[in-house]
Structure formats: structure tokens, C-alpha cells
Design a protein around this motif. Sequence first.
Motif, PDB file in Angstrom:
ATOM      1  N   ASP A  95       4.652   3.967  17.417  1.00  0.00           N
ATOM      2  CA  ASP A  95       5.178   5.316  17.654  1.00  0.00           C
ATOM      3  C   ASP A  95       5.677   5.954  16.354  1.00  0.00           C
ATOM      4  O   ASP A  95       5.494   7.148  16.115  1.00  0.00           O
ATOM      5  CB  ASP A  95       6.313   5.266  18.681  1.00  0.00           C
ATOM      6  N   LEU A  96       6.299   5.152  15.506  1.00  0.00           N
ATOM      7  CA  LEU A  96       6.781   5.673  14.224  1.00  0.00           C
ATOM      8  C   LEU A  96       5.616   6.107  13.331  1.00  0.00           C
ATOM      9  O   LEU A  96       5.716   7.107  12.610  1.00  0.00           O
ATOM     10  CB  LEU A  96       7.627   4.617  13.511  1.00  0.00           C
ATOM     11  N   LEU A  97       4.512   5.376  13.379  1.00  0.00           N
ATOM     12  CA  LEU A  97       3.334   5.761  12.597  1.00  0.00           C
ATOM     13  C   LEU A  97       2.785   7.101  13.084  1.00  0.00           C
ATOM     14  O   LEU A  97       2.374   7.958  12.285  1.00  0.00           O
ATOM     15  CB  LEU A  97       2.250   4.679  12.691  1.00  0.00           C
ATOM     16  N   LEU A 130       0.830  -1.202   0.000  1.00  0.00           N
ATOM     17  CA  LEU A 130       0.000   0.000   0.000  1.00  0.00           C
ATOM     18  C   LEU A 130       0.865   1.253   0.000  1.00  0.00           C
ATOM     19  O   LEU A 130       0.554   2.262  -0.631  1.00  0.00           O
ATOM     20  CB  LEU A 130      -0.914  -0.004   1.232  1.00  0.00           C
ATOM     21  N   PHE A 131       1.988   1.175   0.714  1.00  0.00           N
ATOM     22  CA  PHE A 131       2.891   2.324   0.744  1.00  0.00           C
ATOM     23  C   PHE A 131       3.420   2.634  -0.652  1.00  0.00           C
ATOM     24  O   PHE A 131       3.402   3.756  -1.112  1.00  0.00           O
ATOM     25  CB  PHE A 131       4.056   2.040   1.696  1.00  0.00           C
ATOM     26  N   LEU A 132       3.850   1.592  -1.356  1.00  0.00           N
ATOM     27  CA  LEU A 132       4.440   1.809  -2.675  1.00  0.00           C
ATOM     28  C   LEU A 132       3.437   2.365  -3.670  1.00  0.00           C
ATOM     29  O   LEU A 132       3.765   3.128  -4.560  1.00  0.00           O
ATOM     30  CB  LEU A 132       5.019   0.489  -3.200  1.00  0.00           C
ATOM     31  N   THR A 133       2.135   1.993  -3.502  1.00  0.00           N
ATOM     32  CA  THR A 133       1.131   2.440  -4.465  1.00  0.00           C
ATOM     33  C   THR A 133       0.483   3.751  -4.094  1.00  0.00           C
ATOM     34  O   THR A 133      -0.098   4.415  -4.932  1.00  0.00           O
ATOM     35  CB  THR A 133       0.027   1.377  -4.591  1.00  0.00           C
ATOM     36  N   SER A 134       0.540   4.104  -2.800  1.00  0.00           N
ATOM     37  CA  SER A 134      -0.193   5.310  -2.404  1.00  0.00           C
ATOM     38  C   SER A 134       0.650   6.385  -1.734  1.00  0.00           C
ATOM     39  O   SER A 134       0.357   7.551  -1.833  1.00  0.00           O
ATOM     40  CB  SER A 134      -1.339   4.917  -1.465  1.00  0.00           C
ATOM     41  N   CYS A 135       1.724   5.959  -1.031  1.00  0.00           N
ATOM     42  CA  CYS A 135       2.499   6.949  -0.283  1.00  0.00           C
ATOM     43  C   CYS A 135       3.137   7.968  -1.210  1.00  0.00           C
ATOM     44  O   CYS A 135       3.015   9.173  -1.020  1.00  0.00           O
ATOM     45  CB  CYS A 135       3.572   6.242   0.552  1.00  0.00           C
ATOM     46  N   GLY A 136       3.793   7.484  -2.252  1.00  0.00           N
ATOM     47  CA  GLY A 136       4.488   8.408  -3.139  1.00  0.00           C
ATOM     48  C   GLY A 136       3.542   9.357  -3.824  1.00  0.00           C
ATOM     49  O   GLY A 136       3.773  10.546  -3.901  1.00  0.00           O
ATOM     50  N   SER A 137       2.428   8.853  -4.316  1.00  0.00           N
ATOM     51  CA  SER A 137       1.505   9.712  -5.046  1.00  0.00           C
ATOM     52  C   SER A 137       0.790  10.667  -4.124  1.00  0.00           C
ATOM     53  O   SER A 137       0.412  11.759  -4.511  1.00  0.00           O
ATOM     54  CB  SER A 137       0.492   8.857  -5.801  1.00  0.00           C
ATOM     55  N   LYS A 189       9.049   9.115   3.990  1.00  0.00           N
ATOM     56  CA  LYS A 189       9.277   7.777   3.473  1.00  0.00           C
ATOM     57  C   LYS A 189      10.180   6.975   4.401  1.00  0.00           C
ATOM     58  O   LYS A 189       9.953   5.792   4.667  1.00  0.00           O
ATOM     59  CB  LYS A 189       9.917   7.847   2.083  1.00  0.00           C
ATOM     60  N   TYR A 190      11.206   7.624   4.911  1.00  0.00           N
ATOM     61  CA  TYR A 190      12.151   6.925   5.780  1.00  0.00           C
ATOM     62  C   TYR A 190      11.444   6.388   7.027  1.00  0.00           C
ATOM     63  O   TYR A 190      11.578   5.204   7.373  1.00  0.00           O
ATOM     64  CB  TYR A 190      13.284   7.863   6.190  1.00  0.00           C
ATOM     65  N   PHE A 191      10.668   7.229   7.697  1.00  0.00           N
ATOM     66  CA  PHE A 191      10.022   6.806   8.950  1.00  0.00           C
ATOM     67  C   PHE A 191       8.898   5.795   8.688  1.00  0.00           C
ATOM     68  O   PHE A 191       8.664   4.886   9.488  1.00  0.00           O
ATOM     69  CB  PHE A 191       9.491   8.027   9.712  1.00  0.00           C
ATOM     70  N   TYR A 192       8.217   5.942   7.553  1.00  0.00           N
ATOM     71  CA  TYR A 192       7.138   5.001   7.253  1.00  0.00           C
ATOM     72  C   TYR A 192       7.693   3.599   6.961  1.00  0.00           C
ATOM     73  O   TYR A 192       7.199   2.592   7.478  1.00  0.00           O
ATOM     74  CB  TYR A 192       6.315   5.505   6.062  1.00  0.00           C
ATOM     75  N   LEU A 193       8.756   3.556   6.159  1.00  0.00           N
ATOM     76  CA  LEU A 193       9.372   2.258   5.895  1.00  0.00           C
ATOM     77  C   LEU A 193       9.986   1.656   7.157  1.00  0.00           C
ATOM     78  O   LEU A 193       9.987   0.445   7.349  1.00  0.00           O
ATOM     79  CB  LEU A 193      10.439   2.409   4.806  1.00  0.00           C
ATOM     80  N   GLU A 194      10.497   2.505   8.024  1.00  0.00           N
ATOM     81  CA  GLU A 194      11.048   2.008   9.286  1.00  0.00           C
ATOM     82  C   GLU A 194       9.938   1.445  10.176  1.00  0.00           C
ATOM     83  O   GLU A 194      10.140   0.459  10.891  1.00  0.00           O
ATOM     84  CB  GLU A 194      11.803   3.126  10.007  1.00  0.00           C
ATOM     85  N   ALA A 195       8.753   2.069  10.121  1.00  0.00           N
ATOM     86  CA  ALA A 195       7.604   1.542  10.883  1.00  0.00           C
ATOM     87  C   ALA A 195       7.271   0.134  10.415  1.00  0.00           C
ATOM     88  O   ALA A 195       7.031  -0.777  11.227  1.00  0.00           O
ATOM     89  CB  ALA A 195       6.399   2.466  10.717  1.00  0.00           C
ATOM     90  N   ILE A 196       7.285  -0.061   9.098  1.00  0.00           N
ATOM     91  CA  ILE A 196       7.012  -1.394   8.554  1.00  0.00           C
ATOM     92  C   ILE A 196       8.115  -2.366   8.953  1.00  0.00           C
ATOM     93  O   ILE A 196       7.858  -3.517   9.323  1.00  0.00           O
ATOM     94  CB  ILE A 196       6.877  -1.318   7.017  1.00  0.00           C
ATOM     95  N   ASN A 197       9.351  -1.897   8.911  1.00  0.00           N
ATOM     96  CA  ASN A 197      10.488  -2.731   9.291  1.00  0.00           C
ATOM     97  C   ASN A 197      10.384  -3.183  10.747  1.00  0.00           C
ATOM     98  O   ASN A 197      10.595  -4.355  11.072  1.00  0.00           O
ATOM     99  CB  ASN A 197      11.786  -1.957   9.057  1.00  0.00           C
ATOM    100  N   GLN A 198      10.036  -2.249  11.642  1.00  0.00           N
ATOM    101  CA  GLN A 198       9.901  -2.590  13.066  1.00  0.00           C
ATOM    102  C   GLN A 198       8.730  -3.563  13.278  1.00  0.00           C
ATOM    103  O   GLN A 198       8.796  -4.468  14.116  1.00  0.00           O
ATOM    104  CB  GLN A 198       9.697  -1.314  13.896  1.00  0.00           C
ATOM    105  N   GLN A 199       7.693  -3.355  12.513  1.00  0.00           N
ATOM    106  CA  GLN A 199       6.538  -4.249  12.625  1.00  0.00           C
ATOM    107  C   GLN A 199       6.913  -5.663  12.208  1.00  0.00           C
ATOM    108  O   GLN A 199       6.549  -6.637  12.869  1.00  0.00           O
ATOM    109  CB  GLN A 199       5.404  -3.727  11.734  1.00  0.00           C
ATOM    110  N   ASN A 200       7.673  -5.790  11.116  1.00  0.00           N
ATOM    111  CA  ASN A 200       8.108  -7.106  10.662  1.00  0.00           C
ATOM    112  C   ASN A 200       8.998  -7.796  11.692  1.00  0.00           C
ATOM    113  O   ASN A 200       9.025  -9.027  11.768  1.00  0.00           O
ATOM    114  CB  ASN A 200       8.858  -6.990   9.337  1.00  0.00           C
ATOM    115  N   LYS A 201       9.737  -7.011  12.470  1.00  0.00           N
ATOM    116  CA  LYS A 201      10.602  -7.577  13.519  1.00  0.00           C
ATOM    117  C   LYS A 201       9.829  -7.907  14.788  1.00  0.00           C
ATOM    118  O   LYS A 201      10.381  -8.465  15.727  1.00  0.00           O
ATOM    119  CB  LYS A 201      11.715  -6.590  13.851  1.00  0.00           C
TER     120      LYS A 201
END
Length: 597
Positions: A80-82, A23-30, A60-72
Motif C-alpha cells: 500500500d505504501l508503494l 536501488l533507492f539510494l542510487t536512483s530515488c534521489g536522482s 522519500k519518507y513513504f518509500y523508506l517506510e515501505a522498505i521498513n514494513q517489508q523488512n518487518k
Amino acid sequence: MIVSIRYRINSFWGIVALLLATLFLTSCGSASMSSKKGNHHSTYSTIYTPLDYNTSQRFKYFYLEAINQQNKGNYAAAFDLLNHCQEINPNAAEVYFMRSAYYSMLKNDSLMVADIERAAALNPTNTTFMERLGQIYIGMGKFPKAIETYEKIYANTRDRDDVLNILIQLYDRQKDYDNMLRTIDRLESLEGSSEEITLARMRVLALKGDKEAELAELKSLSEKHPNDMNYHVMMGNWLLQNDRADEALKEYDYVLKMEPDNLMAQMSMLDYYRNVGEDSLANDLQEKMLINEDTPINSKMTLMRKVVADNEQEGGDSTQVLDLFHRILAQPQKTTDMHELYAAYMTLKKMPQDSINQALRDALEIAPDNAGVRLELIQAEWSKKNFDEVIRLSRAAQEYNPDEMAFYYFMGLAHFQKDERDEALNSFQRGVAQINESSNKEIVSDFYAIMGDILHEKGREKEAYAAYDSCLQWKPDNIGCLNNYAYYLSEQGKDLQRAEQMSYRTIKAEPQNSTYLDTYAWILFMQERYEESKLYIDQAVQNDSTVSVVILEHAGDIHAKVGEMDKALDFWRKARDNGNDSKVLIRKIKLRKYLKK
């Protein structure tokens, strides 16, 4: 906040993470940067001021990091990152959507709904956001809002028949029949005309009370399929239900003229005859259909059950019903259904068991693997104590249904009743081999309990106790097993504390059972708790209707130990007079004292 959340969000979100990253790749950038013409998820980027390049990169950096932390599995950090992402870009729909899931897991429904609504408002063409919002509204019973949401989804994706079907159901909940019809029309435009759509439209017209329009739909369906006689039958059924019997008859006559064996028309004619009071014609047609070899068995069964029900309502004269059964069964049967119904009817009328058994045997001739029929027959033979026949039927059943434990059970019990212990044990052991996770716990428990009794009788105590342990694993409250296990332990003076615990459970379950009371009393006796033992043995004697020589001898032993020798002698003599001729008992009486065996 981080500490309180860390243990409340489970690993479900590890599964969702990939979806959110997409969802990030399809909506965040636009959403956060520039709009690309034609991008399906970029509508709101033209409304809000785009982020400058540095802010966009930071988001973008903090959003991807939120996903990264969630995966961990670091859910508190991801949450908190969200929140930080939302502060950087309050118009990022994907942040609200991802964060709503956390609020859902935290049972904070109001914040969860608010985030989903915000995500959908920011990106109304994102079907994932909109469908989630629609589902939430349905779950909350907010049907008008759900309708509004799904109408928006359909406006953006007009090839979604599932969305239209949901809208039909939602309009139905609101009794908005005009919009139901409008949505059915849209579904027809998408899928093309069909019987299902026409019938759905007729149902709505019936709910509206628009009978003429309903009939017009049915006529249209019939005209589109002139060679399908069932639509004429449907027309007749509608006319009959709406008090237009003469017109209904014309439709039925036309069908039966074109297709004399049309089952649907014949069934409808039955209803017609009964509706106009022509019971004799209805009965004649019904009998004709029952005797006709071409009538499907399901239809025959439906008709025959009605014959039985009507006959019972009229007084229950079985003569005509039995005669009809005989004529039906005189024809070759492809299934066991009619034989089983015949047996059930004879059981209802309390007819001789031999006649019932013959119907069951006839059914087995057709389908020897019919476990239900064979089990009924076995139980009937068991009630007559015809153990040889039970064994024969069970042995045959094991060939056709090798994984059905009940047949090993009855076979083993029958051998047990015939004092054929080796054969019984063999049958039970083969039955135990069929045990699986779905096995009936009651039957499995009884298997092991009886095996334990047989093994103990054979002097194979270690194996017997293992069988009892298995029995209690499957059913810890198997009272018979608990009693026997406890008693055999007490006889050997082994593990008396455990024996007492098991035996106590039996007298709590059945406080007037003389056998269980005797076992408990004897275990107390073996622990030299003679006064307590006396209380329970006296209750055992009081409740003993069979005059058990074992209970009487135990009562004598216990009373002897508490110094009541006259009572002890009385019990011992009663035990002797009722058939206990053991040498130890005779010596007790002669020496006037308790002796160990």
C-alpha cells in the motif's frame, strides 16, 4: 485489498529488501530531485519536472517506510505504501521495480510486466531494471523485445561479454545469422581472437550455408597456429565432410608426417579409409591403435566398442574380437576399463561364467576398490551358491569400501544361508552402522527385516520387533517383514489388531501367496473369527504348491473350530504324513479335537 494480500506474499521479499534499499539510494534521489552530472542512474531526471523539496522529502519518507514494513514482514502495508509513493511521484522508477515483485508473487503477470517496462523506460541506463525486463521477455518467448532490451544494455555497458553471449543465443533463436556474426565480431573485439570464437563463427557460417567463408575461417585459424597440428586435422575433417576427400588426405598426411602418433589424425584417417571404402586399411590402423600402449584408454574403449558393434552387425563371429581382446590385455593395463568391457562382451556371447569371473578378478587386481566390479563378481558367485567365496569377497570389499552397504548385505546373507546366525547378525549390524540419508531404502529395509528374523529366532523378541519397526520406517510396504511381524505377534497373541492390519496388506499385495494367506487366516483364528479364518485357510491350501505342514496343521485346527472334524482330521493326517511329528499333532488326531500347543 490489504487483507487479501497479507497472506499471499511470502518472506522472499525480506531477502530482496536490502537490494531495493540500495536501488533507492542510487536512483530515488536522482530521479525525484535534481540531476547530478555523470550519475549513471539519473537520465530520466532531466526529462521530467523535478519534485519540489517538500514533495521529494515526503516521497522519500513513504518509500523508506515501505522498505521498513517489508523488512518487518508487513507485506500488505509495504504494498500500500508503494502505491502511495507512485501517486506522489509517478516517475519514480524504483517504485515500479519494487512493486513488480509483489505482482509477480501474486501471479499477476500483466501488471508485473507493465511495472518492469515502466521502470526500464523511466531509467533505461539502470542495468538491474533492464536485465530484469530482458529476462522476463525471454521467459515469455518475446525474443525480438528481449533482443532490443539486451542491445540497449550493451550500448550502456560495452564490457559485458555475458550480454553479448545472450544476444548470440537470442539471434540464433530468431535465425538471424547476420546479427549473430556481428555480435560474435563484437565479442572478439572485447575478448580477443580465440579458437572458441572462430569455431562459433564457423558454426554460424555453416548455418548460413556459406561453405567458402567457413573454410576461410578454418584456414585463418590454422595459419595463426602453424605449429598446432590439430587445426590441420580439423581442416581435413571439414574437407572430408564436404566431399573433398583428396584434399582431406593431404592434410592428414601432413600431420602424420610431422607427428606420426597424433591420435586425432589417426582417428580421422580411420574415417577417411571407411569413407573411401578402404576397409582393410581402416581395420589395420584400428588394430595398430588398439595395440599401441600410447593410445589413451578412452580412445581405445571407443574403438573397441566399435569393433564389437561392427562384428555383431556382420554376424557376431567372436573369434577375431576375442583374439583382439587377448592381445590388448596382454599389455599392462592402468585401468579396469578394458577388462570390464571384455567381461561384458563374454557375457553378451554367453561364454562360461568362469572366464567372465576371471576377467573381473583381473580387473580387481588393478583396482581392488572398484565396487562395481566386485559386486558383479559377488553376484556371479551367489548364483552358484558359493557362499564361502561371497563372504571372502565381501570381507575384502569392506576394507576398500567400508561405507558400501551392499557388501555387508551379501556377507550377512551368505552367513545366513550357511546357518551361521551370529556371523550374519554381526554383518548386518555393522552394515546398519553405515546408514545415512542417501542410503538405498530397499537395502536398509531388508537389513532390518533379516535382523528381525534372526533376533526372533534367537528368542530376543523385543529387539526383533524393534528391528521390524525400523524396517517398516524405511519401507512401509516391505511385504516379507509385514508377514513375519504379523505372524510372530499372532503366535504370542499380542497386538492382534495391528497384526491383522499388517497381514491384510500382504494378501492385498499378493492375493495368491499361500504363506501370506495362512498368516492372515491364523490371525483371524486367534481372534476367534473362525468362519472368516476358514475362507482364507482354504485359499492358502489351494495355492500351496510346496505342501507346507504348517498350513496343513492350521487348516485342521480351523476346520475343527467350525465343527468340520472329518476335514480337520484329514488335514492333520496329511501334516503328519508329510513330516510333522509333533506330539501335540499326534494327540489331536488321537483325541479328535483341537488342542493348544
